[in-house]
Structure formats: structure tokens, C-alpha cells
Design a protein around this motif. Structure first.
Motif, short mmCIF file in Angstrom:
data_model
loop_
_atom_site.label_atom_id
_atom_site.label_comp_id
_atom_site.label_asym_id
_atom_site.label_seq_id
_atom_site.Cartn_x
_atom_site.Cartn_y
_atom_site.Cartn_z
N HIS A 41 0.86 -1.10 -0.07
CA HIS A 41 -0.10 -0.04 -0.03
C HIS A 41 1.11 1.04 -0.04
CE1 HIS A 41 -3.99 -2.18 0.41
NE2 HIS A 41 -3.24 -2.86 1.32
N ALA A 42 1.48 1.45 -1.10
CA ALA A 42 2.22 2.78 -1.13
C ALA A 42 1.50 3.86 -1.03
CB ALA A 42 3.19 2.78 -2.57
N SER A 43 0.38 4.00 -1.40
CA SER A 43 -0.66 5.22 -1.08
C SER A 43 -0.51 5.56 0.44
CB SER A 43 -1.93 4.75 -1.63
OG SER A 43 -2.49 3.65 -0.83
N HIS A 44 -0.26 4.72 1.20
CA HIS A 44 -0.01 5.16 2.65
C HIS A 44 1.35 5.06 3.40
CE1 HIS A 44 -4.40 4.55 2.18
NE2 HIS A 44 -4.57 5.10 3.47
N THR A 162 -12.85 9.64 1.82
CA THR A 162 -12.96 8.54 1.32
C THR A 162 -13.41 7.53 2.58
OG1 THR A 162 -10.69 7.95 1.65
CG2 THR A 162 -11.42 8.79 -0.56
N ASN A 163 -13.47 7.79 3.88
CA ASN A 163 -14.08 7.42 4.99
C ASN A 163 -13.81 5.67 5.06
OD1 ASN A 163 -14.45 9.75 5.48
ND2 ASN A 163 -16.81 9.56 5.32
N PRO A 186 -9.29 4.97 -2.94
CA PRO A 186 -8.63 5.95 -2.04
C PRO A 186 -7.98 6.93 -2.83
CG PRO A 186 -7.38 3.81 -1.72
CD PRO A 186 -8.36 3.69 -2.74
N GLU A 187 -8.04 7.96 -2.17
CA GLU A 187 -7.28 9.36 -2.85
C GLU A 187 -5.82 8.98 -2.91
OE1 GLU A 187 -6.39 14.06 -1.86
OE2 GLU A 187 -8.20 12.86 -0.77
N GLY A 188 -5.16 8.25 -1.91
CA GLY A 188 -3.66 7.96 -1.86
C GLY A 188 -3.30 7.25 -3.14
#
Length: 358
Positions: A41-44, A162-163, A186-188
Motif C-alpha cells: 500500500h504505497a498510497s499510505h 473516502t472514509n 482511495p485518494e492515496g
């Protein structure tokens, strides 16, 4: 760019300490970012660092902030994160929830004035490792908030973050961990796609004119994410996203002006009290429901094995497989590594080039 996990974690920790975080806070944040990278999960992960540095500069994050208990009633606890790093306040909340659940059978911890807490599945995994079932939300809702419009909105203006929801269930072998945003992506993931020079999946976002788009740049230019379910069944993702905000809103039940997850929109005055949200962690001790609590974990594992018979995956399998493949390393896109190097020099990461490789 392949990096050793310990090296990367140490580099992140040093940057955070230089920015004013105590060692225990900096260690928790760096651990979380590296774990997100290893879990796929590179987005986080590390790409969040420039965001955090910017928010420290803007005053949205207090790098030395520590959570304090502001209310406790039986199995319910409210923490004030004081705008410190959300990863650290969420880790403290998980510890409180685990202790309280073992005492009461069930526990709820709500966190107010929290900044971004990272990947929710991380906390569900920690609770499942202790034999606890969990439900976790980090959410916000109200006019002008976030990156997602309500399903059926005539204006298409943002109203929801995005909750995400996360749920964890202990297993005798491995837990079941569900963690998902209530948008199609998700936005990430949009920012991660931009860093890789890739498009987002079809149906994941609308441009600022309300037209479907696959370009991450269209989102950054004023577009919105679509609720989980897309154009045909987006009412489901919308309903769950709104529910998450209301559950998270327990953190601000007595607050006149909620401060939600470091969002710039909600640092302004909340005219009419039309905003809500926060972080809520619910933990349930399986042993409170049965004298044979271990049987629950064994049944979870047997159920998981039955699902995998025909090749299907159990929620959490993807992350575990990614960690096995990583084998003590993290591979960062060149753009993300250049941003990290810029932060180490004390430079603005936005001046790095957009060239990217894996």
C-alpha cells in the motif's frame, strides 16, 4: 529503488526527529509507513512524507503532539490527539481499546483532533494478534470536505472523505483483515498512480466538469472520487461513508468546532454545525462471548481455508503475500525516493523531477 527495511525506517525516523518529533513518535510513524510499503500500500507509505512535512509547516500537524484522555466512561474512552501524528495517537488508542476490552468484553475509543492515521488495517492486525475482533473508522463529512460527493448530488461538490472501514477477526493461523475506502479507489491511490505515471481504473473519478476520467491529474485539477459501487450502485458506498463519519463523530459529540484528520477545510469555522467525523476504534474480546474463545480463531481459519479451496483470497491475504515477497526490503518509485532525498537535504520535494521508474 530497492532499500533495506531497517535503513529506510531509520532515514524516515531521522527526518521526523529533525522536524520536532520525539523518538517514540518518530519511530511509530516510520514503522507504519514502512509497514504500508511492505504490505503493498504505497498510497499510505513513504509518498505521504512530503504531505506530512507540508502540514507541519502549515501548523496542521504538531510533530511533538501527544494524545491525552479527555473522557472515560466504563468501556468508552475519548482521546484528544492535539493534532499530533495520527499514527501515534491511533497506536495509543489501540492499546487502550485492547486493555479495556479485556476488562469489559467490549471497548470503544474515539479520537478527536487527529491527523492522518495511515492504513487502518495495521491497527486491525494488531488487535487481531491479541485475540480481539475490531471495527475501525477514520472519517469526515460536511460541506466542502474531502474528495467525494454524495451519490446523486446535483452539484458534484465534495462532501465526504473516502472514509475507510477496517474490520479484523483473529484466526488460529492468520487473521481476516478487511480494510477499504468507501470510494472506488482511495485518494492515496490517485497520488500513487500519478507518481508511477499511470492512469487510475475506469469509473474511479470524475473531472471538475463531472465527466468520467482516468487521469490522476484531472482529480488534482478539481475532480472528485466516485463512491464505492460507481455510477450504478454508488448509494452503497455513499451510505457506508456517511455512516463512518457519524460513527467517527462520537469523538466530537461535545465539540462545537470539530477538527478532523488535518483537513484544511475543517480548520475553518463550521457554520451551522454541519460537519462531523473523527476516528473510532471498537474492540471485542472473543473470550467474553464464550468460555471456548480459542474455537472462534480456529473456526476463522477453517473458514478461510474453505474460501481458498477454489482459488479465492481472504481479506488480508494480499498484504501478507506482499510482505513475504518484500523479504526485508522496500522498493520505492524513483520519484518517491527523490522526494525522500530532498526531505533529507531540507529541500522542497516538489522541486524533484517527475521521471519515475520502479
Amino acid at each position: 529503488m530497492e532499500l533495506d527495511v531497517d535503513e529506510l525506517q531509520d532515514r524516515l525516523r531521522r527526518i521526523l526527529e529533525h522536524l520536532g518529533s520525539p523518538r517514540d513518535v518518530a519511530t511509530e510513524v516510520s514503522l507504519h509507513l514502512v509497514s504500508a510499503e511492505q504490505s503493498g500500500h504505497a498510497s499510505h507509505g513513504v509518498l505521504r512524507m512530503p504531505q506530512y512535512v507540508r502540514e507541519i509547516g502549515e501548523g496542521s500537524i504538531d510533530p511533538a503532539g501527544r494524545p491525552t484522555v479527555v473522557r472515560r466512561s466504563g468501556a468508552a474512552t475519548v482521546l484528544d490527539a492535539h493534532h499530533g501524528f495520527g499514527h501515534f495517537s491511533a497506536a495509543i488508542a489501540v492499546d487502550i481499546a485492547a486493555r479495556s476490552a479485556r476488562e469489559h468484553g467490549v471497548a470503544t475509543v474515539a479520537i478527536r483532533d487527529a491527523t492522518h492515521i495511515g492504513r487502518l488495517g495495521e491497527y486491525a492486525e494488531r488487535l487481531a494478534a491479541g485475540g480481539l475482533v475490531s471495527i475501525i473508522v477514520a472519517a469526515a463529512a460536511g460541506p466542502g470536505i474531502g474528495s467525494m460527493a454524495p451519490f446523486g448530488s446535483s452539484t458534484g461538490l465534495p462532501f465526504l472523505n473516502t472514509n475507510p472501514w477496517a474490520m479484523g477477526y483473529p484466526g488460529a493461523d492468520a487473521p481476516i483483515i478487511f480494510d477499504a475506502a468507501m470510494s472506488v479507489i482511495p485518494e492515496g491511490k490517485v497520488h500513487a498512480a500519478l507518481a508511477r505515471g499511470e492512469d487510475v481504473p475506469e469509473g474511479a473519478l470524475l473531472d471538475r466538469h463531472g465527466a468520467p476520467s482516468m487521469s490522476p491529474q484531472d482529480f488534482l485539477d478539481g475532480g472528485t472520487l466516485t463512491p464505492l459501487g460507481g455510477l450504478g450502485a454508488g448509494h452503497k458506498g455513499y451510505g457506508l461513508a456517511l455512516s463512518a463519519a457519524l460513527l467517527g463523530g462520537l469523538a466530537h459529540a461535545d465539540a462545537a468546532a470539530p477538527q478532523l484528520n488535518g483537513l484544511a477545510q475543517v480548520r475553518r469555522a463550521d457554520e451551522g454545525g454541519r460537519r462531523t467525523g473523527g476516528v473510532t476504534i471498537i474492540a471485542l474480546d472473543v473470550s467474553a462471548f464464550s468460555d471456548r474463545g480459542a474455537e472462534y480463531a480456529e473456526r476463522t481459519t477453517r473458514l478461510s481455508d474453505a474460501i481458498r479451496v477454489d482459488g479465492a483470497l481472504v481479506p488480508g491475504d494480499v498484504e501478507r503475500a506482499a510482505r513475504r515477497r518484500a523479504d526485508g526490503t522496500v522498493t520505492l518509485p524513483l520519484e518517491t525516493h527523490r522526494a525522500l532525498e530532498a526531505l533529507e537535504r531540507g529541500s522542497d520535494p516538489s522541486t524533484s523531477t517527475s521521471e519515475e521508474t520502479s
